[in-house]
Design a protein around this motif. Structure first.
Motif, PDB file in Angstrom:
ATOM      1  N   LYS A   5       0.931  -8.463   2.260  1.00  0.00           N
ATOM      2  CA  LYS A   5       1.805  -9.734   2.450  1.00  0.00           C
ATOM      3  C   LYS A   5       0.997 -10.871   1.419  1.00  0.00           C
ATOM      4  O   LYS A   5       1.483 -11.553   0.712  1.00  0.00           O
ATOM      5  N   LYS A   6      -0.121 -10.919   1.576  1.00  0.00           N
ATOM      6  CA  LYS A   6      -1.128 -11.780   0.787  1.00  0.00           C
ATOM      7  C   LYS A   6      -1.401 -11.510  -0.492  1.00  0.00           C
ATOM      8  O   LYS A   6      -1.315 -12.242  -1.319  1.00  0.00           O
ATOM      9  N   PHE A   7      -1.375 -10.202  -0.927  1.00  0.00           N
ATOM     10  CA  PHE A   7      -1.904  -9.737  -2.234  1.00  0.00           C
ATOM     11  C   PHE A   7      -0.787  -8.715  -2.507  1.00  0.00           C
ATOM     12  O   PHE A   7      -1.159  -7.471  -2.578  1.00  0.00           O
ATOM     13  N   PRO A   8       0.383  -8.988  -2.758  1.00  0.00           N
ATOM     14  CA  PRO A   8       1.393  -7.963  -2.945  1.00  0.00           C
ATOM     15  C   PRO A   8       1.136  -7.266  -4.237  1.00  0.00           C
ATOM     16  O   PRO A   8       1.891  -6.070  -4.347  1.00  0.00           O
ATOM     17  N   TYR A   9       0.547  -7.566  -5.328  1.00  0.00           N
ATOM     18  CA  TYR A   9       0.305  -6.776  -6.666  1.00  0.00           C
ATOM     19  C   TYR A   9      -1.024  -6.364  -6.759  1.00  0.00           C
ATOM     20  O   TYR A   9      -1.319  -5.500  -7.552  1.00  0.00           O
ATOM     21  N   VAL A  10      -1.557  -6.068  -5.338  1.00  0.00           N
ATOM     22  CA  VAL A  10      -2.954  -5.421  -5.392  1.00  0.00           C
ATOM     23  C   VAL A  10      -2.719  -4.143  -4.699  1.00  0.00           C
ATOM     24  O   VAL A  10      -2.058  -3.790  -3.605  1.00  0.00           O
ATOM     25  N   GLU A  11      -3.215  -2.895  -5.123  1.00  0.00           N
ATOM     26  CA  GLU A  11      -3.114  -1.596  -4.519  1.00  0.00           C
ATOM     27  C   GLU A  11      -4.146  -1.587  -3.162  1.00  0.00           C
ATOM     28  O   GLU A  11      -5.502  -1.688  -3.383  1.00  0.00           O
ATOM     29  N   VAL A  12      -3.682  -1.664  -2.046  1.00  0.00           N
ATOM     30  CA  VAL A  12      -4.279  -1.595  -0.813  1.00  0.00           C
ATOM     31  C   VAL A  12      -5.336  -0.672  -0.765  1.00  0.00           C
ATOM     32  O   VAL A  12      -6.511  -0.734  -0.109  1.00  0.00           O
ATOM     33  N   LEU A  63      -6.371  -3.720  17.582  1.00  0.00           N
ATOM     34  CA  LEU A  63      -6.011  -3.632  16.072  1.00  0.00           C
ATOM     35  C   LEU A  63      -5.891  -2.027  15.820  1.00  0.00           C
ATOM     36  O   LEU A  63      -6.441  -1.170  16.221  1.00  0.00           O
ATOM     37  N   SER A  64      -4.954  -2.133  14.562  1.00  0.00           N
ATOM     38  CA  SER A  64      -4.825  -0.757  14.092  1.00  0.00           C
ATOM     39  C   SER A  64      -4.850  -1.007  12.464  1.00  0.00           C
ATOM     40  O   SER A  64      -4.850  -2.154  11.883  1.00  0.00           O
ATOM     41  N   VAL A  65      -5.056   0.202  11.732  1.00  0.00           N
ATOM     42  CA  VAL A  65      -5.142   0.096  10.286  1.00  0.00           C
ATOM     43  C   VAL A  65      -3.818  -0.559   9.621  1.00  0.00           C
ATOM     44  O   VAL A  65      -3.965  -1.203   8.650  1.00  0.00           O
ATOM     45  N   GLY A  66      -2.839  -0.124  10.194  1.00  0.00           N
ATOM     46  CA  GLY A  66      -1.377  -0.644   9.805  1.00  0.00           C
ATOM     47  C   GLY A  66      -1.389  -2.370   9.645  1.00  0.00           C
ATOM     48  O   GLY A  66      -0.771  -2.829   9.013  1.00  0.00           O
ATOM     49  N   ASP A  67      -1.916  -2.872  10.937  1.00  0.00           N
ATOM     50  CA  ASP A  67      -1.995  -4.390  10.973  1.00  0.00           C
ATOM     51  C   ASP A  67      -2.540  -4.855   9.643  1.00  0.00           C
ATOM     52  O   ASP A  67      -2.288  -5.936   9.051  1.00  0.00           O
ATOM     53  N   VAL A  68      -3.859  -4.137   9.460  1.00  0.00           N
ATOM     54  CA  VAL A  68      -4.781  -4.867   8.171  1.00  0.00           C
ATOM     55  C   VAL A  68      -3.819  -4.793   6.961  1.00  0.00           C
ATOM     56  O   VAL A  68      -3.740  -5.298   6.138  1.00  0.00           O
ATOM     57  N   VAL A  69      -3.346  -3.467   6.711  1.00  0.00           N
ATOM     58  CA  VAL A  69      -2.642  -2.989   5.650  1.00  0.00           C
ATOM     59  C   VAL A  69      -1.024  -4.171   5.238  1.00  0.00           C
ATOM     60  O   VAL A  69      -1.164  -4.721   4.241  1.00  0.00           O
ATOM     61  N   LYS A  70      -0.653  -4.306   6.607  1.00  0.00           N
ATOM     62  CA  LYS A  70       0.305  -5.344   6.515  1.00  0.00           C
ATOM     63  C   LYS A  70       0.206  -6.612   6.115  1.00  0.00           C
ATOM     64  O   LYS A  70       0.703  -7.423   5.068  1.00  0.00           O
ATOM     65  N   VAL A  71      -0.979  -7.089   6.530  1.00  0.00           N
ATOM     66  CA  VAL A  71      -1.448  -8.412   6.100  1.00  0.00           C
ATOM     67  C   VAL A  71      -2.057  -8.499   4.647  1.00  0.00           C
ATOM     68  O   VAL A  71      -1.442  -9.447   3.639  1.00  0.00           O
ATOM     69  N   LEU A  72      -2.626  -7.350   4.176  1.00  0.00           N
ATOM     70  CA  LEU A  72      -3.082  -7.387   2.783  1.00  0.00           C
ATOM     71  C   LEU A  72      -1.986  -7.581   1.812  1.00  0.00           C
ATOM     72  O   LEU A  72      -1.809  -8.080   0.765  1.00  0.00           O
TER      73      LEU A  72
END
Length: 1531
Positions: A575-582, A564-573
């Motif tokens: 994709k699922k919530f494109p209008y939210v500031e990660v 697991l990396s931070v990038g993996d989490v950011v990528k999924v977020l």
């Protein structure tokens, strides 16, 4: 004078008899293969099992006795009745009075001879330096030059440390960092004294770890063993099977019989005594004795009506005898039943005996599961299985029970209460402890009770009681099953666990799933820099925005990409919530940190061990169960197992529909706030507190010289306790006066002048203040030598406990344990500044400033010598159980004390407390007793639960022997039918136990009625003596023997040995045919000498991936210098394997070749190796059974390969090459290949001189007709010494190879008792494991066959895919139709038109046989059918014919086996082999039939006899040819 007249009268009335031979009989002895071991060394090993302290005291006391106590030098100056001759200790030196009896018994059994010899074998592997009778080994360098020792020690660090065994004797107080010096020497020798003194000086100075191993000079005399049974069975003489060759040569050991035995009793006449009183009548007395013996031994057959009541009549005869003689009568009647039966038929059985026995039999059946005729033995309520437990395991039971009983007696507990305490089941239970899962740190993914996806499921708990198919998981809308996964999301293993959890969820398994994330709890670290924190925040955000299942799906998709990396989490977020500031979710200002700190806090608080952790209903899984496939299986099994628990709770009304199920689960007694693996470990050490003395710790000079047991008692005597309420009194037993027994006693050991020690003390006090069950005592373990400066807190605590009331002392000590107090003391504050209100400060100060540090010095020594703690190390002792030493920084907090308390209360504390309350002792001593009794009982090995014996009546149908009043006694109950094999064994065993220990014995008769046959058709002797036997001159007797004296001379007997399961014995010396003993043709005594050839190492092996046994896997056993001495193959039945060895240290490994290429050892149990070892070390050092468990795993690159595939064959030269090297001088690989391809392997079995004569002739007929090289394989188990001596010469003469194979009938496979049926079993049951994998095919040829053709034709016969081929029974001789049982009834319907095959000749394709698991199938079918005594009448041929549908048989052409009984005369001319079948019509003797039927038989017979004569003329039996044979050591 009148007695003399009566004797003369009886002599004068004797009929005139010829002065023939004396009475005839049979003797049997059993010796070890190894040389005699001195009793002095065996005595040392007995004491070593009591304690290493006793061993070293014994060594010190006997270091230079120069053989006084060696059995070869015992003299008449010692009384034979005293143990002093062989026990150099006085009775006062034993820890327990019963030890003396047990020590004598162990020496009589020679129970520790194997232990002593095991060290000899280990020494031989060094090997010893030449010319040294004693030597030392320093990290691999050996010498007997004492001047070299220092130099070798100085360079020792350059070499690896030697492997030390669990049985090694290490001198106490050794430092693990210093060199290890192993001394090999014989205690008591002059060399030993010199070496021992040198080693003591090194060890006492802390320069060396001193290890002592026994090493003996060369000895030749073997050890005579006991603890086995000998049966002289009457053979059926329907077919004469006795060799007519005359026995020649002098018998060995025929003089071992005592002619002047003082207990030579016949029909009430003591002839030994009479010969002494009337020496002038010696010849007449001899004739009278002979006449009485012959009249007693009448064996005329009984009518059926006379047999019906024999069991009851025998019981009545026993019960009529005085209780002191009843066991002797039972032994005599059962062991000599065939000659006693006629006189027993005249016995009248009273109605009272019958009625009481019938009532008791109802009880036996209902509570013990015993049918009439069954037997059982109970010692103190422990069941002794007469079929599986040998005398050595019985001895262990006696010794263990004696320790407990004498320990209880040492605590001044009265005898009547001792047996009440023994019945308490205080062993630690195996119940899994669980932690509370009702914690906000758990993120629940689903809830079966509220989620809509489960809405269609029924809600009522009553659904659990509805019937359903086995194995079906019930879908009920209740949170019965909860799976919690505690994980660090960044670990690679977390993804696999999450996938399994997701599989459960998506498949609607009724399982509530919860996750606990353990991530960094440092506030400065956010989700943009730590992947774990990022995943947690993402999970919380999605749960809040959507729901927990959606968050669960997301983290699973994130985790599938590997690490697991931070990038993996950011990528999924994104994709699922494109209008939210990660960044708002993961960054430093995130508000989604729910459960971040709580998760780590829950993990730390529960103490469940290293991550990841999976828990079912709060119970953690074991590490090996976290493999994904294993996790799925284990979880489903737990769901099914727990369902029955819920069903019971619902049925009993404990669980209702309106209750919260999780609350119900979490209030079970196995739920604790914290799981500490150290506390729950099954490897536990206990203090020995079973002593009573008047020693105290304030007398340091005296305390220093006490042994460990006495030191523990002195510490307990001096201990003062803190409790929740009540006061502390000064000294001895008056510890608490609040009238309350506290079943839990904690001793906290540590340096209370250091923070770690104070923290442990503080947590202990906090827990103690919450519980009325606990009392708390303190033991000081200073980090440095005690002084005024470094012991202020310790001395202040001591002074407060000595001088103040309970509450004041407790409050003051609590204050001292706080860190702010310690800091103030360090800056110069006085201890009196922290006194609490109500304290007597003057008295306290006086005690604190006292000049004596004795209590502190005593505690220091106690921690070092008894608790085995380093300076300043911490430990907790709970009711005598030592938990520690605790590591630096290891947490042991208030919750751990609660866990300890709950375990003690659940397993032992409350039970012992309730029993102690009945004693009537003063209550201030009662808590001490609970602690000491708990320590004593809990320290015993875990065993089966004791059985209560509430028999209704023992007035008429039981033998009762009462114990000596006031002494500790064993409570023994036996249930027996006096006319069974069990009675033959049990009667002598009980007689020995009665002599050995004080017994309260009841023997209940359990007779069978309406017998239709003679229940016992054998004579029996059990070789067992309670102590070492001496002759009248004070020297040792030659050894225990089985003696069958005054035997009837008309029957034909066969001799069998009944030995412990792990013994492999063979007959080594006798000139008689032990399979056919006919005493009419014997001069006087048939002396049979057996040898313990091997001790068996047994095991079970499984593949961890499949859970199945790895069929065809091979193990080897050897030593460092010779790695492959024996090998074996794993069966599919129970994964069973067996290897034969002798006492010593052995290396077990996977066989080189396909076995170790495909598999590796995964784990093991019961060995002497560390858990991670590849090669397993197993030490055989006693006569008891040794069973190990091995788990193996396929290597990743070999996962798809099978051991028994048709691919590349395993190179089998390794083991066989080593074997042949020992016997044939070496074989090249090319020769091995040629042997495999071109040698015809022929297997045969024989027992008795006649069949061995037939066997030699069969072999000769094969050799005369077969051009291809032949290798014979013989079952060694039943061959006579004469055959084994002659076969090398025959092999040399005729140029064939041979091997003797052995296999011990496995204990789990139904045992046969008749020798012929055992031999039949060996013909069919173990074919897959008897031969090496290199043997592809073999032929079985019966011993009584004549071969007339080249057997290469049969070997090459096409079996058309069948594993074996048999010849069908002939049907051409029509006059025998009435005897063809297979033509009607069961066999006709079962065979359904197929042929019934004969087992005299068959061919086996071993590759096919193993591939289809034919051996395992045959054993499985045998196990089921053999329970019925009327099944498998002809075991060797009924079994394969019965299995013809599962294991097909290829029918061989009829000409391959011609037998006159079943085949007509016309077919004889085509016969390729002729079998000398028994003829049920004519009953013609075999020898007579052989000469008549087979023209060439007599010529073959004469040729063999001529060779035998030549061998005898040149001194045959004294030397052996060197290049003709091998001895197969797979078994």
């Amino acid at each position: 004078m009148w007695q003399h007249c009566a004797l003369l009268l009886s002599l004068s009335l004797l009929p005139v008899v010829s002065g023939g031979a004396d009475s005839k009989g049979v003797t049997t002895s059993l010796t070890t293969k190894w040389a005699s071991t001195p009793l002095l060394l065996e005595a040392s090993e007995f004491l070593a099992e009591e304690s290493q302290e006793m061993f070293w005291d014994f060594v010190e006391a006997n270091q230079n006795i120069k053989g006084e106590h060696d059995e070869s030098q015992c003299s008449a100056q010692h009384s034979p009745t005293q143990h002093a001759q062989v026990l150099p200790l006085s009775q006062d030196d034993y820890p327990l009075p019963l030890c003396v009896c047990h020590h004598c018994f162990s020496l009589s059994l020679r129970a520790y001879s194997a232990t002593v010899h095991s060290f000899q074998q280990i020494a031989s592997n060094e090997p010893p330096p030449s010319g040294c009778s004693a030597f030392f080994n320093v990290h691999g360098e050996k010498s007997c030059d004492t001047e070299k020792l220092t130099a070798l020690m100085e360079t020792a660090a350059e070499r690896p440390k030697p492997y030390l065994f669990k049985s090694d004797h290490r001198f106490p107080g050794s430092n693990p960092d210093i060199p290890v010096v192993i001394l090999y020497a014989e205690i008591g020798s002059s060399e030993f004294t010199m070496f021992h003194q040198l080693m003591l000086s090194k060890a006492n100075k802390g320069l060396a770890t001193y290890v002592l191993r026994h090493y003996l000079a060369v000895r030749k005399t073997p050890v005579y063993l006991s603890g086995y049974g000998v049966e002289l069975a009457i053979k059926n003489q329907e077919y004469k099977a006795k060799d007519d060759t005359q026995v020649q040569g002098a018998e060995v050991n025929a003089t071992l019989m005592g002619e002047n035995d003082p207990v030579d009793e016949v029909q009430g006449f003591l002839f030994g005594k009479l010969k002494t009183l009337y020496p002038e009548l010696k010849e007449q007395l001899k004739e009278l004795r002979k006449h009485l013996v012959e009249s007693t031994n009448e064996m005329a057959p009984l009518k059926v009506w006379q047999m019906q009541d024999l069991s009851f009549q025998t019981a009545a005869r026993i019960l009529a005898a005085p209780s002191s003689d009843a066991l002797n009568v039972m032994r005599d009647l059962s062991q000599n039943f065939p000659t006693k039966a006629r006189s027993i038929t005249k016995t009248v059985v009273s109605s009272e005996i019958r009625k009481e026995m019938e009532e008791n039999q109802k009880f036996f059946k209902g509570t013990l599961g015993l049918q009439p005729g069954d037997s059982a033995l109970f010692i103190n309520g422990l069941h002794i299985d007469l079929d599986t437990q040998d005398i050595f395991s019985v001895f262990e039971v006696l010794r263990s029970e004696a320790r407990v009983m004498e320990g209880l007696r040492s605590l001044l507990i009265e005898t009547p209460f001792i047996h009440d305490i023994l019945k308490l089941n205080v062993q630690p239970s195996d119940s899994d402890y669980a932690v509370d899962i009702r914690n906000p740190a758990v993120n629940w993914i689903n809830n079966l009770e509220t989620d809509s996806r489960y809405g269609s499921w029924p809600y009522s708990v009553q659904e659990l009681l509805r019937p359903t198919f086995p194995g079906v998981v019930r879908q009920i809308r209740k949170n019965f099953h909860n799976l919690v996964v505690i994980l660090d999301p960044t670990h690679e293993s977390s993804a696999e666990l999450l996938n399994v959890a997701e599989m459960f969820y998506s498949n609607n398994i009724p399982l509530r799933i919860g996750l606990v994330f353990v991530v960094s709890d440092v506030d400065e670290i956010d989700g943009m820099e730590d992947a774990g924190v990022a995943l947690l925040r993402a999970f919380n955000y999605i749960t809040e925005e959507l729901d927990a299942p959606a968050a669960f799906d997301t983290i699973i998709s994130v985790s599938r990409g590997g690490k697991l990396s931070v990038g993996d989490v950011v990528k999924v977020l994104e994709k699922k919530f494109p209008y939210v500031e990660v960044g708002s979710i993961l960054g430093p200002d995130s508000t989604y940190d729910d459960n971040r700190k709580e998760g780590r806090g829950y993990y730390m608080q529960t103490g469940v061990g290293p991550l990841p952790v999976v828990m079912y209903n709060g119970m953690p899984y074991q590490r090996e169960q976290l493999d994904p496939e294993e996790l799925e299986t284990v979880t489903m099994n737990k769901i099914l197992e727990t369902t029955s628990f819920y069903q019971r709770a619902v049925y009993m009304g404990e669980l209702a529909t309106d209750q919260d199920v999780v609350d119900f689960i979490m209030t079970q007694p196995n739920v604790v706030p914290r799981i500490n693996p150290r506390i729950l470990s099954t490897a536990r050490t206990y203090l020995d507190l079973s002593n009573t003395n008047n020693h105290f710790i304030d007398q340091y000079a005296r305390f220093l010289f006490l042994d460990s047991r006495e030191k523990s008692t002195a510490v307990a005597n001096s201990m003062n306790y803190m409790t929740k309420k009540g006061k502390i009194d000064i000294y001895i037993y008056t510890h608490t006066h609040d009238g309350y027994i506290r079943p839990v006693t904690f001793w906290v050991a540590g340096d209370f002048d250091q923070p770690s020690g104070r923290q442990l003390l503080y947590d202990a006090i906090r827990h103690m203040k919450t519980s009325n069950n606990v009392r708390l005592g303190l033991i000081n373990n200073p980090s440095d030598s005690p002084s005024e400066e470094n012991s202020r807190v310790a001395r202040a605590i001591w002074a407060a406990m000595q001088t103040q009331t309970a509450n004041n002392a407790k409050n003051y000590i609590t204050k001292l344990a706080k860190e702010e107090t310690a800091k103030a003391l360090e800056t110069g504050a006085e201890v009196t500044q922290f006194t609490v209100g109500g304290m007597d400060v003057a008295l306290f100060k006086s005690a604190f400033e006292g000049p004596k540090f004795d209590f502190l010095l005593s505690h220091t020594v106690y921690c070092r010598d008894v608790l085995k703690l380093g300076k300043g190390q911490r430990a907790v002792i709970s009711n005598g159980r030592i938990i520690g030493p605790l590591e630096d920084g290891e947490v042991f907090n208030q919750d751990d004390f609660l866990l300890l308390e709950s375990i003690i209360l659940k397993t032992s504390g409350e039970r012992i407390k309730s029993k102690v309350q009945q004693f009537g002792v003063e209550e201030d001593r009662a808590s001490d007793l609970v602690m000491k009794i708990d320590s004593l009982l809990s320290s015993q090995p875990k065993g089966e639960a004791r059985i209560e014996h509430a028999f209704a009546d023992d007035q008429y149908s039981a033998v009762k022997i009462r114990p000596t009043e006031g002494d500790v006694y064993f409570d023994m109950v036996a249930v027996v039918d006096p006319v069974t094999r069990d009675a033959q064994k049990l009667a002598p065993l009980l007689l020995v136990l009665k002599k050995l220990v004080n017994v309260n014995l009841r023997v209940f008769m359990n007779c069978q009625s309406k017998l239709s046959d003679l229940p016992l058709k054998s004579f029996y002797r059990y070789v067992l003596e309670p102590e070492v036997l001496f002759q009248t001159d004070g020297s040792f007797s030659p050894g225990p023997l089985a003696k069958f004296l005054d035997m009837p001379q008309t029957p034909l007997f066969t001799l069998n040995l009944n030995t412990p399961e792990s013994w492999m014995v063979e007959s080594v010396r006798t000139r008689y045919d032990l399979d056919n003993i006919y005493l009419e043709e014997v001069d006087s005594i048939v002396a049979a000498e057996y040898e313990l050839e091997h001790l068996l190492l047994e095991g079970h092996c499984f593949d961890v991936s499949t859970g199945q046994p790895p069929r065809g896997l091979q193990f080897t056993l050897g030593t460092p210098s010779d790695p492959v001495i024996v090998d074996t193959i794993v069966m599919a039945n129970l994964g069973y394997f067996q290897l034969k060895a002798n006492p010593g240290a052995w290396i077990l490994k996977l066989r080189k070749g396909r076995s170790d290429e495909i598999y590796k050892i995964y784990s093991h149990d019961g060995t002497d190796s560390p858990a991670d070892a590849d090669d397993l070390i197993v030490v055989l050092n006693n006569f008891k059974s040794r069973i190990i468990k091995v788990k193996v795993q396929k290597r990743p690159e070999k996962f798809s390969e099978e051991l028994l595939s048709d691919g590349t064959q395993e190179n089998d030269s390794g083991f066989w090459e080593s074997l042949t090297r020992g016997f044939t001088g070496g074989v090249k690989t090319e020769e091995s290949k040629q042997e495999k391809d071109d040698v015809i392997n022929i297997f045969s079995v024989a027992s008795g001189h006649l069949y061995e004569r037939f066997l030699r002739i069969m072999m000769l007929s094969v050799l005369k007709n077969t051009k291809t090289p032949v290798k014979f394989w013989f079952l060694k188990n039943y061959l006579s010494p004469a055959f084994k001596e002659f076969i090398p010469y025959m092999a040399e003469q005729y140029g064939f190879q041979y091997e003797l194979v052995q296999y011990k009938w496995p204990r789990w496979l139904h045992q046969q008792t008749e020798k012929q049926r055992i031999i039949w079993g060996y013909k069919i049951l173990f074919l897959d494991v008897l031969f090496p994998l290199s043997v592809d095919k073999f032929l079985f040829v019966d011993a009584d066959q004549i071969v007339r053709t080249d057997l290469k034709e049969l070997r090459d016969f096409d079996l058309e895919g069948a594993p074996y081929g048999y010849t069908p029974f002939c049907e051409s001789r029509r006059e025998m139709d009435g005897f063809r049982f297979w033509k009607s009834g069961y066999w006709a319907s079962h065979l359904a038109g197929r042929k019934y095959h004969i087992s005299a000749l068959y061919v086996v394709d071993l590759k096919k046989f193993r591939k289809i698991a034919a051996g395992d199938r045959l054993r499985g079918q045998y196990q089921g059918l053999s329970q019925d005594p009327n099944s498998l009448s002809n075991l060797d041929q009924d079994l394969p014919n019965n299995m013809i549908h599962q294991v097909p048989i290829k029918s061989l052409p009829q000409e391959w086996l011609w037998c006159e009984t079943w085949c007509d005369d016309n077919s004889k001319k085509k016969a390729k082999t002729i079998d000398l079948c028994n003829n049920p019509q004519t009953k013609e003797p075999k020898l007579q039939a052989a000469v008549r039927i087979v023209a060439e038989w007599s010529d073959y017979d004469q040729e063999i006899k001529r060779l035998q004569n030549r061998v005898q003329e040149r001194g045959g039996g004294q030397s052996y040819p060197q290049k003709v044979c091998g001895c197969r050591v797979l078994f």
